[in-house]
Motif scaffolding. Structure first.
Motif, PDB file in Angstrom:
ATOM      1  N   ARG A 107      -8.626   8.389  -0.449  1.00  0.00           N
ATOM      2  CA  ARG A 107      -9.539   7.894  -1.479  1.00  0.00           C
ATOM      3  C   ARG A 107      -8.729   7.662  -2.749  1.00  0.00           C
ATOM      4  NH1 ARG A 107     -14.331  12.254  -0.205  1.00  0.00           N
ATOM      5  NH2 ARG A 107     -14.584  11.616   1.973  1.00  0.00           N
ATOM      6  N   VAL A 108      -9.104   6.649  -3.537  1.00  0.00           N
ATOM      7  CA  VAL A 108      -8.321   6.221  -4.690  1.00  0.00           C
ATOM      8  C   VAL A 108      -9.065   6.546  -5.987  1.00  0.00           C
ATOM      9  CG1 VAL A 108      -7.097   4.284  -5.756  1.00  0.00           C
ATOM     10  CG2 VAL A 108      -7.435   4.333  -3.271  1.00  0.00           C
ATOM     11  N   TYR A 109      -8.325   7.088  -6.951  1.00  0.00           N
ATOM     12  CA  TYR A 109      -8.877   7.505  -8.244  1.00  0.00           C
ATOM     13  C   TYR A 109      -7.926   7.100  -9.360  1.00  0.00           C
ATOM     14  CZ  TYR A 109     -11.334  10.462  -4.976  1.00  0.00           C
ATOM     15  OH  TYR A 109     -12.066  10.898  -3.915  1.00  0.00           O
ATOM     16  N   ALA A 110      -8.402   7.216 -10.596  1.00  0.00           N
ATOM     17  CA  ALA A 110      -7.549   7.092 -11.779  1.00  0.00           C
ATOM     18  C   ALA A 110      -7.567   8.432 -12.491  1.00  0.00           C
ATOM     19  CB  ALA A 110      -8.061   6.001 -12.708  1.00  0.00           C
ATOM     20  N   ASP A 111      -6.399   8.876 -12.959  1.00  0.00           N
ATOM     21  CA  ASP A 111      -6.354  10.088 -13.769  1.00  0.00           C
ATOM     22  C   ASP A 111      -6.932   9.765 -15.155  1.00  0.00           C
ATOM     23  OD1 ASP A 111      -4.303   9.018 -15.456  1.00  0.00           O
ATOM     24  OD2 ASP A 111      -2.722   9.961 -14.282  1.00  0.00           O
TER      25      ASP A 111
END
Length: 121
Positions: free
Chosen positions: A106-110
């Motif tokens: 799964r892809v996220y942004a900090d």
């Protein structure tokens, strides 16, 4: 024969202490600053160290954006995607890809906007 060895991965950001705190919450480890807030290190137990450097005028990468480069991203290996997702969202991450939840990542942004993936073992 290698010419060098990787010392540290450095992320540019507007607030090194805050971003180091975010990754300490995700990865564990100890945060060590330089006193002026321009550079902060995160020593990760049994893993690669990360460093955070203040970058005036920082512009977060865009993802996905075919005409803009994300430059790099971190793949973080987890035992349970749902548990890890809940934790990173509580720490301030933002989901970037709510697509197929049956995938092994799964892809996220900090909080500074750098993309990262949570990847199932």
């Amino acid at each position: 024969m290698a010419l060098a060895k990787l010392g540290v991965v450095v992320l540019d950001c507007p607030d090194p202490s805050a971003l180091a705190g975010f990754y300490a919450g995700v990865l564990g480890g100890s945060v060590e600053g330089d006193g002026d807030g321009d550079w902060v290190d995160l020593a990760v137990p049994g893993g690669q160290a990360l460093a955070f450097q203040k970058a005036p005028g920082f512009v977060a990468p865009k993802w996905p954006a075919p005409d803009d480069s994300q430059q790099f991203h971190l793949d973080l290996v987890v035992d349970d995607l749902d548990t890890a997702e809940k934790g990173v969202l509580e720490l301030g991450a933002k989901p970037l890809d709510a697509a197929d939840r049956s995938r092994s990542f799964r892809v996220y942004a900090d909080p500074a906007g750098h993309p990262f993936c949570l990847c199932a073992c």
